[in-house]
Design an enzyme around this catalytic site. Structure first.
Site, mmCIF file in Angstrom:
data_model
loop_
_atom_site.group_PDB
_atom_site.id
_atom_site.type_symbol
_atom_site.label_atom_id
_atom_site.label_comp_id
_atom_site.label_asym_id
_atom_site.label_seq_id
_atom_site.Cartn_x
_atom_site.Cartn_y
_atom_site.Cartn_z
ATOM 1 N N LYS A 13 0.825 -1.221 0.000
ATOM 2 C CA LYS A 13 0.000 0.000 0.000
ATOM 3 C C LYS A 13 0.854 1.264 0.000
ATOM 4 C CE LYS A 13 -2.479 -0.804 3.595
ATOM 5 N NZ LYS A 13 -3.416 -0.558 4.713
ATOM 6 N N ARG A 86 -11.581 0.656 8.483
ATOM 7 C CA ARG A 86 -11.160 -0.691 8.839
ATOM 8 C C ARG A 86 -12.342 -1.643 9.006
ATOM 9 N NH1 ARG A 86 -5.829 -1.106 10.235
ATOM 10 N NH2 ARG A 86 -4.699 0.817 10.661
ATOM 11 N N ARG A 125 11.306 -6.097 3.847
ATOM 12 C CA ARG A 125 10.944 -4.677 3.755
ATOM 13 C C ARG A 125 11.930 -3.789 4.523
ATOM 14 N NH1 ARG A 125 4.861 -3.394 4.887
ATOM 15 N NH2 ARG A 125 5.379 -4.257 6.936
ATOM 16 N N ARG A 157 11.183 -1.869 10.036
ATOM 17 C CA ARG A 157 10.188 -1.429 10.997
ATOM 18 C C ARG A 157 10.222 -2.325 12.221
ATOM 19 N NH1 ARG A 157 4.601 -0.570 7.712
ATOM 20 N NH2 ARG A 157 3.944 -1.754 9.541
ATOM 21 N N ARG A 168 -1.334 -9.056 12.987
ATOM 22 C CA ARG A 168 -1.890 -8.013 12.122
ATOM 23 C C ARG A 168 -2.717 -8.628 11.003
ATOM 24 N NH1 ARG A 168 2.852 -4.989 9.792
ATOM 25 N NH2 ARG A 168 1.248 -3.689 8.824
#
Length: 213
Positions: A13, A86, A125, A157, A168
């Site tokens: 995203k 959400r 990532r 992250r 998640r």
């Protein structure tokens, strides 16, 4: 143009939002960034957010919608909304907000990806702490983990680990996945295979947007 990016964790995203901002000069609204930005302010909203977070309570939809509304009002070329809604209740509230502002939701881009591929991406990532550009070590040929724009060392992250990812993903499937049918029924959902290369994914997005203008 008003766009919602809907996708499970690590589907890309952030990367696609960057592409949209760069090409179409849209404003990227990330609810996480909005809250962090608001916390730095010294106003009534920031005080309420701090009180709620310190008490371990969720920030209300009303506060988030107020923050989003301010961003939309200053966006000349439209917005790309990321991280909200959400669930169905929030989707309806956002629809009502746009109506109040005399606007409408144009399209919901659903970046579809399997959990296995998403988890692999998560492990690779990296983010530039200076400019925010996102890279993936599994998908890009890089000799060093340095940002191509500002040559800063890339970082991972804190929540990029398997345990957090699984939590998640489960949360997404339970709360956000039902939005797919919600927007399908409204004829707003466009599904895109997010397992492809990021440039190929964006080319598909461009094709979709060209049919809306």
């Amino acid at each position: 143009m008003n766009i919602i990016l809907l996708a499970p964790p690590a589907a890309g995203k952030g990367t696609q939002a960057q592409f949209l901002v760069s090409k179409y000069h849209m404003k990227h609204i990330s609810t996480g960034e909005l809250l962090r930005k608001s916390l730095k302010q010294d106003d009534e909203i920031s005080k309420e957010i701090k009180e709620r977070m310190n008490a371990g309570r969720l920030v209300s939809d009303e506060i988030i919608l107020d923050l989003i509304a301010k961003e939309i009002e200053t966006a000349k070329e439209g917005v790309v909304l990321d991280g909200f809604p959400r669930n169905r209740v929030q989707a309806i509230e956002y629809e009502q907000l746009l109506q109040k502002l005399g606007q409408k939701l144009d399209v919901v881009l659903y970046l579809s990806i399997s959990k296995e591929v998403a988890k692999k991406r998560m492990k690779g990532r990296r983010t530039c702490p200076t400019c925010g550009k996102i890279y993936n070590m599994h998908m890009e040929e890089m000799l060093e983990e340095l940002c191509g724009s500002c040559h800063t060392s890339l970082v991972s992250r804190e929540d990029d680990n398997e345990e957090t990812f699984d939590l998640r993903y489960e949360t997404y499937m339970r709360e956000t996945d039902p939005l797919i049918s919600f927007y399908q029924e409204k004829g707003l959902l466009k599904q895109i295979d997010a397992s492809k290369e990021k440039e190929e994914v964006f080319k598909k997005i461009e094709q979709i947007l060209s049919t809306l203008s």
